[in-house]
Design a protein around this motif. Structure first.
Motif, PDB file in Angstrom:
ATOM      1  N   HIS A   1       0.816  -1.218   0.000  1.00 41.02           N
ATOM      2  CA  HIS A   1       0.000   0.000   0.000  1.00 41.02           C
ATOM      3  C   HIS A   1       0.848   1.266   0.000  1.00 41.02           C
ATOM      4  O   HIS A   1       0.359   2.352  -0.286  1.00 41.02           O
ATOM      5  N   GLU A   2       2.134   1.145   0.309  1.00 46.90           N
ATOM      6  CA  GLU A   2       2.994   2.320   0.311  1.00 46.90           C
ATOM      7  C   GLU A   2       3.209   2.863  -1.100  1.00 46.90           C
ATOM      8  O   GLU A   2       3.348   2.087  -2.045  1.00 46.90           O
ATOM      9  N   ALA A   3       3.288   4.185  -1.205  1.00 45.46           N
ATOM     10  CA  ALA A   3       3.648   4.783  -2.484  1.00 45.46           C
ATOM     11  C   ALA A   3       5.101   4.399  -2.792  1.00 45.46           C
ATOM     12  O   ALA A   3       5.888   4.167  -1.869  1.00 45.46           O
ATOM     13  N   PRO A   4       5.451   4.306  -4.074  1.00 48.54           N
ATOM     14  CA  PRO A   4       6.787   3.824  -4.466  1.00 48.54           C
ATOM     15  C   PRO A   4       7.927   4.525  -3.738  1.00 48.54           C
ATOM     16  O   PRO A   4       8.793   3.871  -3.145  1.00 48.54           O
ATOM     17  N   MET A   5       7.937   5.838  -3.796  1.00 44.30           N
ATOM     18  CA  MET A   5       9.045   6.566  -3.175  1.00 44.30           C
ATOM     19  C   MET A   5       9.093   6.328  -1.667  1.00 44.30           C
ATOM     20  O   MET A   5      10.181   6.249  -1.083  1.00 44.30           O
ATOM     21  N   GLU A   6       7.927   6.185  -1.081  1.00 45.18           N
ATOM     22  CA  GLU A   6       7.870   5.938   0.356  1.00 45.18           C
ATOM     23  C   GLU A   6       8.432   4.555   0.691  1.00 45.18           C
ATOM     24  O   GLU A   6       9.119   4.370   1.697  1.00 45.18           O
ATOM     25  N   ALA A   7       8.158   3.596  -0.168  1.00 45.33           N
ATOM     26  CA  ALA A   7       8.677   2.244   0.052  1.00 45.33           C
ATOM     27  C   ALA A   7      10.203   2.244   0.002  1.00 45.33           C
ATOM     28  O   ALA A   7      10.862   1.580   0.813  1.00 45.33           O
ATOM     29  N   LEU A   8      10.760   3.003  -0.917  1.00 47.03           N
ATOM     30  CA  LEU A   8      12.216   3.090  -1.026  1.00 47.03           C
ATOM     31  C   LEU A   8      12.795   3.768   0.213  1.00 47.03           C
ATOM     32  O   LEU A   8      13.781   3.312   0.794  1.00 47.03           O
TER      33      LEU A   8
END
Lengths: 208, 208
Positions: free
Chosen positions: A80-87
């Motif tokens: 559910h995390e946005a891509p940049m947030e996951a990184l």
DNA sequence: AGGCTAATGACAGCCACTGACAATTGACAA
DNA sequence: TTGTCAATTGTCAGTGGCTGTCATTAGCCT
């Protein structure tokens, strides 16, 4: 890692990495010959090249471990995390467990000293950057799959990864230059840089 | 470029670059020895190394010219433009005049073929990336001065340049992979990528 | 124990690159 | 124009990274 043969090989490899890093960090990368390393570990030069494709590869061997670790952390992030947030979270979280991974081969302190050598040795820095590009491609694939977009037509995965990679390289450089090798310092830099990303790109910098 | 000596040197250097690029693009970088190049230009191997610090430098000689050209273009941008916009405009504008700069040494077509070789030769790609980092530092200085901020305390110049550099490398790669080596294709990619930057970083990618 | 295979060592050789010195060639003044 | 000086180049020898080849050693397995 069952048989005696396999254990012996692992020991030889680890000894080569440890010795190489020790010599690189004390004498410098260029002033250390492969013969120096091989002799210190008491193997032939030919054996060194059977374990590593080149001097560079021995110098960046630890790097590969940390990279693999980071990639796995990204894979494990909640969808559910946005891509940049996951990184971002992967970096913040990954460093916790990274310590033990490194310590299983060389002292973390040696690893950090090697990082300095890498930044100040042109050929090593170049090899490091090339590897970074390869990782970025891997991460782009992971993001594309995660978000269900097509990597060939949608530039956003590679775009995001390229930006994140740029920020990380900047962070690495500043972190190693500041001289504060703590985890917290690293974390603070990553957070700070990512926070300033938006404003730096869109807004005017001048206050008047 | 007044004296005969200077003209002779320039001719030798240009001949070395041209011949090197010709050989690299036809036989491949690794399969071309320095002796091959020196012999083709009819100078000694030692002379080659007096003109270039290494094989790499000859391969990336054109690169240096284009970089210098880009840096000058950035310097000439009107001060009222936002930093990222100044970089963007420099790429779009700079390519117009770049053609003649390149053609004064080698055919543009050869330059473009060499670009392919660079992307597919690990050691060259690595050297290219390292140079990119150096340029980014230069550009960061220019931006900081332009905007009147302190490079040591304000991360925005380096941050902006790192992001821009990431986007440009992505653009280069895709441009050379697409096979459309036109200026317009290049321009379109730069514009498109920079437009998608904001959305890719902040928004969710999923439409539901 | 003995055959099999993986791992190593011991050459020989290629290529990138460097230092040192001699030979050549353009620059410049007498 | 010629002779001197300095820059450019060629030659040679040597170092270090890296590879192919082949014989030797050492763990594995029946």
């Amino acid at each position: 890692m069952e048989t005696l043969r396999e254990r012996k090989k692992q020991r030889t490899r680890d000894a080569l990495v440890r010795t190489a890093l020790e010599l690189f960090t004390t004498q410098g990368y260029d002033r250390t010959t492969v013969d120096d390393i091989a002799e210190a570990v008491d193997v032939s030069q030919r054996t060194f090249f059977r374990y590593f494709a080149g001097k560079e590869e021995a110098a960046l061997a630890m790097e590969d471990m940390t990279v693999a670790h980071f990639v796995e952390t990204v894979r494990g992030r909640p969808p559910h995390e946005a891509p940049m947030e996951a990184l971002r979270q992967s970096v913040l979280e990954g460093w916790d467990t990274l310590h033990d991974v490194i310590e299983s081969v060389v002292p973390v302190e040696l690893y950090l000293r090697m990082y300095q050598v890498m930044e100040s040795t042109p050929v090593l820095l170049a090899a490091h950057l090339r590897k970074s590009v390869e990782i970025e491609e891997t991460i782009a694939h992971i993001l594309a799959e995660r978000e269900g977009v097509d990597l060939d037509t949608d530039p956003r995965p590679r775009l995001t990864v390229a930006v994140f990679g740029g920020v990380m390289r900047l962070t690495e450089r500043q972190w190693s230059a500041d001289g504060d090798y703590s985890l917290d310092a690293m974390r603070a830099l990553v957070v700070s840089h990512l926070e300033q990303l938006g404003p730096a790109l869109s807004e005017s910098w001048r206050t008047h």
